[in-house]
Design an enzyme around this catalytic site. Structure first.
Site, short mmCIF file in Angstrom:
data_model
loop_
_atom_site.label_atom_id
_atom_site.label_comp_id
_atom_site.label_asym_id
_atom_site.label_seq_id
_atom_site.Cartn_x
_atom_site.Cartn_y
_atom_site.Cartn_z
N GLU A 1 -0.75 -8.01 2.70
CA GLU A 1 0.22 -6.83 1.83
C GLU A 1 1.62 -7.16 2.63
O GLU A 1 2.54 -6.33 1.96
CB GLU A 1 -0.51 -5.70 3.26
N LYS B 1 1.87 3.54 7.09
CA LYS B 1 0.94 3.27 8.05
C LYS B 1 0.01 4.47 8.10
O LYS B 1 -0.84 3.82 8.81
CB LYS B 1 1.91 3.69 8.63
N ASN C 1 1.26 18.24 4.07
CA ASN C 1 1.09 16.81 4.43
C ASN C 1 -0.84 16.96 3.90
O ASN C 1 -1.46 17.72 5.04
CB ASN C 1 1.27 16.28 5.79
N GLY C 2 -1.10 16.61 3.22
CA GLY C 2 -2.70 16.26 3.41
C GLY C 2 -3.40 16.51 1.09
O GLY C 2 -2.45 16.31 0.61
N GLU D 1 -8.48 -11.58 9.01
CA GLU D 1 -7.00 -10.48 8.78
C GLU D 1 -6.08 -11.52 8.69
O GLU D 1 -5.06 -10.49 8.20
CB GLU D 1 -7.08 -10.15 10.42
N TRP E 1 3.93 10.66 0.56
CA TRP E 1 3.37 9.32 0.05
C TRP E 1 2.61 10.06 -1.40
O TRP E 1 1.74 10.78 -0.75
CB TRP E 1 2.43 8.47 1.46
N CYS F 1 2.02 12.28 4.16
CA CYS F 1 3.40 12.11 4.11
C CYS F 1 3.86 13.21 5.90
O CYS F 1 2.86 12.85 6.65
CB CYS F 1 3.43 13.30 3.42
N ARG G 1 5.24 6.95 7.36
CA ARG G 1 3.94 7.26 7.22
C ARG G 1 4.10 7.56 4.90
O ARG G 1 2.93 8.68 4.46
CB ARG G 1 4.20 9.78 7.05
N HIS H 1 -19.25 -23.01 -1.55
CA HIS H 1 -20.04 -22.05 -3.01
C HIS H 1 -19.82 -21.52 -3.23
O HIS H 1 -20.27 -20.52 -4.53
CB HIS H 1 -21.38 -21.23 -1.71
N LYS I 1 -2.78 -10.00 6.31
CA LYS I 1 -1.23 -9.56 6.97
C LYS I 1 -0.50 -10.48 5.77
O LYS I 1 0.83 -9.77 5.60
CB LYS I 1 -0.99 -10.60 7.85
O1 M6R Z 1 -4.65 3.42 11.60
P1 M6R Z 1 -5.73 3.46 11.35
O2 M6R Z 1 -6.37 1.13 12.05
O3 M6R Z 1 -7.09 4.13 11.49
O4 M6R Z 1 -4.96 1.98 9.94
C1 M6R Z 1 -6.77 1.37 9.00
C2 M6R Z 1 -6.06 1.14 8.07
O5 M6R Z 1 -5.57 1.67 7.07
C3 M6R Z 1 -4.80 -0.04 8.89
O6 M6R Z 1 -4.97 -1.06 9.89
C4 M6R Z 1 -4.36 -0.94 7.34
O7 M6R Z 1 -5.14 -1.82 7.39
C5 M6R Z 1 -3.32 -1.88 8.47
N1 M6R Z 1 -1.80 -1.68 7.03
C6 M6R Z 1 -2.94 -3.25 7.85
O8 M6R Z 1 -2.16 -4.00 8.75
#
Ligand code: M6R
Length: 609
Positions: free
Chosen positions: A489, A604, A98-99, A482, A74, A2, A27, A505, A486
């Site tokens: 998400e 994030k 937060n936590g 990757e 969050w 958060c 966050r 396969h 992208k």
């Molecule tokens: O802050 P970090 O690089 O440790 O975060 C890792 C993942 O949570 C982050 O890369 C996530 O997969 C992204 N949303 C991808 O776009």
């Protein structure tokens, strides 16, 4: 995960809190709320959803005061609802958090047995009740918070306010970030620096086990037992404009276009202009402490994990050290074989990802040295590691990682070249080729960004799809993963990355005229083999989108769309092939009208397990 903010001073706190929360919305954005002390009593406004909803509540029913706390949530414990939104009040106490409080169920039972009325499903609310109960026994908000903290197991960044002591805030940190901002006649608390930059550049990052007692005119940092800590403020030099959208429709697009500059920033001062040698003094103390690196273990999550997969190729190719890659969330639960002869490299943009942080602790506990690749300076992972190579990508606001990823790859090239040179195993011709390619990389990315028109046309074709396959081989296979991540998400289309040779396969069963197949096809030693795989796609009606630095007649004939990138050293192709994939995901998402910068269900920085 958060965002928390706090303000104590002379100004109207509401505006400062809301503007701070806007900078922290990355966050989490399940709900938001602020609290102030008005006429000696706590007053709270909360709303489900994004900050605009809270702003509407405040417009209709303003909250005026000069000391306050604010939160953007969050959800972890308790669904997103107004009742579960922070701040949480108990008697004269109000708390944001937060936590995760791991022992909250036991604490709640004890509190309820003692007569407390718990209003939410959250783990946080027990903190306010514990502090309120302590206050009733006597003492002040500081000692009451210390007594409550002593009963908490778990991670917390909290900010506490009491109606009995207006003009005072208490904040405390254990495993989640807290930064205290120092002003003139006013002071601030936040989860992250961008929330403070409009007001102050002088900050203190609290360490785990530290708390701060703030009034308008003073800040005292201490441990949880009240022992003073002498913490020197740091001056933050970031430009707040870098946290704005800078004319782009979305932060994501802005951040994609920032990549030439961010790679310049990553490599700045790290390649000697005359000799072309890599300069990474950050590694020296670390390497001095390891007799010989027998093995490298890379640990990360999400996009950073994909950077780690490319990192394996780079380290094995340049330094010939056996390297394995693991997820942060898996690593520590498999009793990993790791010790002083192993170098762990962790990768994290935020430096706060709980699973990656836990892996660092596990590895250090077993005697391994840890090198972190982080973007956020002074983040928890950066502070726990033995050495850090910062990527210097600047704040990444969009939830989907773009510039963080390509700068992580860049950091791996630098580290791989340095380890290779130090071990004497790096072929000088390969070294020279890669350093030259690194120097050229920002310009080449600029070239790759010019394919936007073709990408927009391709995105229109892909937008109605339900499934998309991404194929590649070797060092570019992680880029297929990757690209698929992208797309998933931000556009919510199901996508999978596969090694091209594996398609036959299993995944080949999915292919028909409704399934676009995006293939990464650089002109390398496996070009012909991948082209054969594509013919299998074509004969089943799949629509081929080829991303390549070389399109021969055959590829042109079978492809629905060809997106070209410039040519560079084979080792650095992953960076250039990433760019069209980021743009493709972006324009498909725009076409589908999703919330590009804040996709549903995501946050994030994932500071919980
Ligand atoms: O802050 P970090 O690089 O440790 O975060 C890792 C993942 O949570 C982050 O890369 C996530 O997969 C992204 N949303 C991808 O776009």
């Amino acid at each position: 995960m958060c965002g928390i903010v706090g303000y104590v001073g002379e100004r109207e706190a509401g505006k400062i809190l809301v503007s701070g929360l806007r900078k922290l919305e990355y966050r989490g954005y399940d709900s938001a709320g602020i609290a102030m002390i008005v006429d000696g009593a706590i007053d709270v406004r909360r709303a489900v959803g994004k900050l605009d909803n809270l702003q509407a509540v405040l417009d209709a029913d303003p909250l005026l005061g000069t000391t306050g706390i604010g939160h953007t949530r969050w959800a972890t414990h308790g669904r997103p609802s107004e009742q579960n939104a922070h701040p949480h009040r108990a008697g004269d106490v109000v708390v944001i958090h937060n936590g995760i409080i791991e022992n909250y169920v036991a604490l709640r039972e004890a509190l309820v047995a003692a007569g407390a009325e718990i209003a939410s499903e959250t783990d946080t609310e027990v903190i306010s009740h514990l502090i309120d109960a302590e206050l009733r026994k006597g003492g002040d908000i500081l000692t009451a918070t210390q007594a409550a903290i002593a009963r908490l197991d778990g991670s917390f960044a909290i900010c506490v306010m009491s109606a009995k002591e207006p003009g005072r805030l208490i904040t405390a940190k254990n495993s989640t970030p807290v930064v205290v901002g120092l002003g003139e006649g006013e002071n601030f608390v936040a989860s992250d620096v961008p929330a403070l930059l409009d007001y102050t550049r002088d900050v203190v990052f609290l360490e785990d086990g530290e708390m701060a007692d703030l009034t308008a005119g003073s800040v005292e940092v201490m441990d949880f037992h009240g022992n003073r800590r002498d913490r020197k403020p740091r001056r933050i030099t970031w430009d707040p404009v870098t946290a704005q959208k800078g004319g782009y429709k979305h932060f994501l697009l802005k951040e994609i276009h920032e990549q030439p500059q961010s790679i310049i920033d990553t490599t700045r001062g790290r390649i000697a202009p005359e000799t072309g040698e890599v300069l990474l003094p950050e590694l020296e103390p670390l390497l001095a402490g390891i007799k010989q690196i027998e093995r490298v273990v890379i640990v990360a999550c999400g996009t950073a994990w994909h950077a780690g997969l490319v990192g394996k190729f780079i380290i094995e190719r340049f330094a010939r050290i056996p390297t394995e890659v693991d997820y942060g969330s898996e690593f520590r639960y498999r009793d990993p074989l790791i010790g002083p002869e192993t170098l762990m490299i962790v990768v994290s943009q935020s430096g706060e990802t709980a699973d990656t942080l836990a892996a660092v602790e596990e590895a250090r506990g077993k005697g391994a040295k840890v090198l972190a690749i982080c973007n956020v300076v002074e983040s928890s992972i950066a502070r726990k590691a033995d050495a850090v190579v910062y990527t210097h990508a600047g704040p990444e606001i969009s939830v989907a990682s773009t510039k963080a990823f390509t700068t992580q790859l860049t950091a791996f090239y630098l580290i791989g070249l340095e380890l290779g040179a130090k071990s004497g195993r790096l072929d000088p011709a390969l070294e020279a080729e890669c350093i030259d390619a690194l120097v050229q990389l920002p310009n080449l990315i600029g070239e790759a960004l010019k394919s936007e028109e073709q990408i927009i046309r391709t995105a229109r074709m892909m937008a109605p799809a339900q499934d998309v396959l991404y194929l590649a081989r070797g060092i570019n296979y992680p880029i297929a993963l990757e690209g698929a991540l992208k797309l998933k998400e931000i556009s919510y289309i199901h996508a999978e990355g596969y090694p091209a040779g594996e398609m036959k396969h299993g995944p080949i069963a999915l292919i028909d005229e409704n399934v676009p197949v995006v293939v990464l096809l650089p002109n390398d030693e496996v070009y012909g083999k991948t082209l054969s795989n594509l013919k299998e796609v074509e004969s089943r009606g799949g629509k081929i989108v080829a991303i390549t630095d070389y399109a021969d007649a055959e590829l042109t004939k079978i492809s629905e769309s060809i997106i070209t990138v410039p040519r560079t050293s084979t080792s650095l192709m992953p960076v250039l092939l990433t760019i069209p994939l980021q743009l493709l995901a972006y324009y498909v998402a725009v076409e589908r009208g999703t919330d590009v910068d804040q996709p549903r269900n995501l946050a994030k920085s994932v500071t919980v397990e």
